[in-house]
Design a protein around this motif. Structure first.
Motif, PDB file in Angstrom:
ATOM      1  N   VAL A  78      -9.080 -22.424 -17.104  1.00 31.87           N
ATOM      2  CA  VAL A  78     -10.040 -21.570 -17.805  1.00 31.87           C
ATOM      3  C   VAL A  78     -10.635 -22.328 -18.989  1.00 31.87           C
ATOM      4  O   VAL A  78     -10.113 -23.354 -19.408  1.00 31.87           O
ATOM      5  N   GLU A  79     -11.707 -21.788 -19.515  1.00 28.63           N
ATOM      6  CA  GLU A  79     -12.284 -22.288 -20.765  1.00 28.63           C
ATOM      7  C   GLU A  79     -12.038 -21.243 -21.838  1.00 28.63           C
ATOM      8  O   GLU A  79     -12.115 -20.050 -21.574  1.00 28.63           O
ATOM      9  N   ASN A  80     -11.733 -21.685 -23.051  1.00 32.38           N
ATOM     10  CA  ASN A  80     -11.563 -20.824 -24.221  1.00 32.38           C
ATOM     11  C   ASN A  80     -10.556 -19.701 -23.950  1.00 32.38           C
ATOM     12  O   ASN A  80     -10.904 -18.523 -23.883  1.00 32.38           O
ATOM     13  N   LEU A  81      -9.306 -20.085 -23.812  1.00 38.58           N
ATOM     14  CA  LEU A  81      -8.239 -19.154 -23.454  1.00 38.58           C
ATOM     15  C   LEU A  81      -8.104 -18.005 -24.459  1.00 38.58           C
ATOM     16  O   LEU A  81      -7.921 -16.860 -24.056  1.00 38.58           O
ATOM     17  N   GLU A  82      -8.211 -18.302 -25.749  1.00 37.95           N
ATOM     18  CA  GLU A  82      -8.079 -17.236 -26.756  1.00 37.95           C
ATOM     19  C   GLU A  82      -9.122 -16.143 -26.551  1.00 37.95           C
ATOM     20  O   GLU A  82      -8.801 -14.960 -26.554  1.00 37.95           O
ATOM     21  N   ARG A  83     -10.360 -16.556 -26.361  1.00 36.72           N
ATOM     22  CA  ARG A  83     -11.434 -15.577 -26.161  1.00 36.72           C
ATOM     23  C   ARG A  83     -11.240 -14.799 -24.861  1.00 36.72           C
ATOM     24  O   ARG A  83     -11.451 -13.588 -24.810  1.00 36.72           O
ATOM     25  N   LEU A  84     -10.822 -15.505 -23.813  1.00 37.23           N
ATOM     26  CA  LEU A  84     -10.594 -14.835 -22.540  1.00 37.23           C
ATOM     27  C   LEU A  84      -9.486 -13.792 -22.660  1.00 37.23           C
ATOM     28  O   LEU A  84      -9.622 -12.672 -22.157  1.00 37.23           O
ATOM     29  N   VAL A  85      -8.397 -14.124 -23.341  1.00 39.60           N
ATOM     30  CA  VAL A  85      -7.301 -13.164 -23.518  1.00 39.60           C
ATOM     31  C   VAL A  85      -7.786 -11.929 -24.277  1.00 39.60           C
ATOM     32  O   VAL A  85      -7.434 -10.803 -23.927  1.00 39.60           O
ATOM     33  N   GLU A  86      -8.622 -12.111 -25.303  1.00 43.94           N
ATOM     34  CA  GLU A  86      -9.201 -10.967 -26.020  1.00 43.94           C
ATOM     35  C   GLU A  86      -9.970 -10.061 -25.062  1.00 43.94           C
ATOM     36  O   GLU A  86      -9.829  -8.835 -25.098  1.00 43.94           O
ATOM     37  N   GLU A  87     -10.801 -10.666 -24.209  1.00 43.52           N
ATOM     38  CA  GLU A  87     -11.587  -9.888 -23.247  1.00 43.52           C
ATOM     39  C   GLU A  87     -10.691  -9.186 -22.238  1.00 43.52           C
ATOM     40  O   GLU A  87     -10.916  -8.016 -21.910  1.00 43.52           O
ATOM     41  N   LEU A  88      -9.682  -9.876 -21.743  1.00 45.78           N
ATOM     42  CA  LEU A  88      -8.779  -9.269 -20.766  1.00 45.78           C
ATOM     43  C   LEU A  88      -8.031  -8.089 -21.367  1.00 45.78           C
ATOM     44  O   LEU A  88      -7.830  -7.065 -20.702  1.00 45.78           O
ATOM     45  N   ARG A  89      -7.614  -8.209 -22.626  1.00 40.32           N
ATOM     46  CA  ARG A  89      -6.949  -7.082 -23.307  1.00 40.32           C
ATOM     47  C   ARG A  89      -7.876  -5.865 -23.353  1.00 40.32           C
ATOM     48  O   ARG A  89      -7.459  -4.753 -23.080  1.00 40.32           O
ATOM     49  N   LYS A  90      -9.145  -6.097 -23.729  1.00 38.11           N
ATOM     50  CA  LYS A  90     -10.132  -5.008 -23.788  1.00 38.11           C
ATOM     51  C   LYS A  90     -10.304  -4.350 -22.424  1.00 38.11           C
ATOM     52  O   LYS A  90     -10.590  -3.161 -22.335  1.00 38.11           O
ATOM     53  N   GLU A  91     -10.136  -5.144 -21.363  1.00 38.49           N
ATOM     54  CA  GLU A  91     -10.314  -4.638 -20.003  1.00 38.49           C
ATOM     55  C   GLU A  91      -9.046  -4.006 -19.439  1.00 38.49           C
ATOM     56  O   GLU A  91      -9.020  -3.567 -18.301  1.00 38.49           O
ATOM     57  N   GLY A  92      -7.977  -3.968 -20.243  1.00 35.63           N
ATOM     58  CA  GLY A  92      -6.736  -3.319 -19.822  1.00 35.63           C
ATOM     59  C   GLY A  92      -5.816  -4.187 -18.972  1.00 35.63           C
ATOM     60  O   GLY A  92      -4.879  -3.679 -18.351  1.00 35.63           O
ATOM     61  N   VAL A  93      -6.046  -5.497 -18.939  1.00 33.06           N
ATOM     62  CA  VAL A  93      -5.198  -6.403 -18.159  1.00 33.06           C
ATOM     63  C   VAL A  93      -3.872  -6.596 -18.894  1.00 33.06           C
ATOM     64  O   VAL A  93      -3.839  -6.730 -20.123  1.00 33.06           O
ATOM     65  N   THR A  94      -2.768  -6.610 -18.161  1.00 26.80           N
ATOM     66  CA  THR A  94      -1.447  -6.828 -18.740  1.00 26.80           C
ATOM     67  C   THR A  94      -1.281  -8.301 -19.093  1.00 26.80           C
ATOM     68  O   THR A  94      -1.330  -9.168 -18.226  1.00 26.80           O
ATOM     69  N   ILE A  95      -1.094  -8.565 -20.392  1.00 33.43           N
ATOM     70  CA  ILE A  95      -0.828  -9.914 -20.891  1.00 33.43           C
ATOM     71  C   ILE A  95       0.679  -9.985 -21.094  1.00 33.43           C
ATOM     72  O   ILE A  95       1.250  -9.196 -21.850  1.00 33.43           O
ATOM     73  N   LEU A  96       1.342 -10.921 -20.439  1.00 32.18           N
ATOM     74  CA  LEU A  96       2.805 -10.956 -20.444  1.00 32.18           C
ATOM     75  C   LEU A  96       3.421 -11.678 -21.639  1.00 32.18           C
ATOM     76  O   LEU A  96       4.568 -11.404 -21.983  1.00 32.18           O
ATOM     77  N   ASP A  97       2.699 -12.607 -22.236  1.00 34.81           N
ATOM     78  CA  ASP A  97       3.303 -13.387 -23.313  1.00 34.81           C
ATOM     79  C   ASP A  97       2.222 -13.893 -24.259  1.00 34.81           C
ATOM     80  O   ASP A  97       1.035 -13.679 -24.022  1.00 34.81           O
ATOM     81  N   ALA A  98       2.634 -14.550 -25.307  1.00 31.89           N
ATOM     82  CA  ALA A  98       1.700 -15.146 -26.253  1.00 31.89           C
ATOM     83  C   ALA A  98       1.211 -16.482 -25.700  1.00 31.89           C
ATOM     84  O   ALA A  98       1.891 -17.122 -24.891  1.00 31.89           O
ATOM     85  N   ILE A  99       0.058 -16.891 -26.152  1.00 32.04           N
ATOM     86  CA  ILE A  99      -0.475 -18.194 -25.758  1.00 32.04           C
ATOM     87  C   ILE A  99       0.439 -19.276 -26.324  1.00 32.04           C
ATOM     88  O   ILE A  99       0.799 -19.251 -27.498  1.00 32.04           O
TER      89      ILE A  99
END
Length: 125
Positions: A78-99
């Motif tokens: 992926v590109e820009n993992l931090e930004r992508l994780v922010e977007e995924l959180r907004k979309e309700g995707v389960t994030i399992l751990d910290a970057i």
């Protein structure tokens, strides 16, 4: 914003990773290493920039794929993992751990809607 730019790796469980690695080396010609095999290629947009895709057998008793019950895990570049994780959180995707950051990139794990663990990787450099 770009999200996935390619497959970073394919990881799967097996009874004997060393024997599986040896079989693939012998019969399919994989240039193996202690982690499986690494395939190098060149970026299409920047033809001098090298990329890799990792192939790795894991012991069948590994818990690295948990909480998924599947015997495989895909790693996506992926590109820009931090930004992508922010977007995924907004979309309700389960994030399992910290970057986590290592000398070869940044990683985070998510679950898809069927409970498959997915590894996201932003290569460094």
């Amino acid at each position: 914003m770009k999200r996935v730019t390619g497959i970073g790796g394919v990881f799967f469980k097996c009874k004997d990773p060393q024997k599986v690695t040896e079989w693939y080396r012998k019969h399919l010609g994989l240039a193996t290493n202690p982690y499986g095999a690494t395939f190098e290629w060149l970026e299409s947009e920047e033809s001098t920039k090298k990329g890799i895709t990792q192939w790795s057998p894991f012991p069948e008793e590994t818990n690295y794929f948990e909480p998924s019950t599947k015997d495989f895990m895909i790693n996506y570049r992926v590109e820009n993992l931090e930004r992508l994780v922010e977007e995924l959180r907004k979309e309700g995707v389960t994030i399992l751990d910290a970057i986590e950051t290592y000398d070869y990139g940044k990683f985070v794990h998510i679950l898809d809607f069927e409970g498959n663990k997915v590894e996201l990787w932003e290569p460094i450099g």
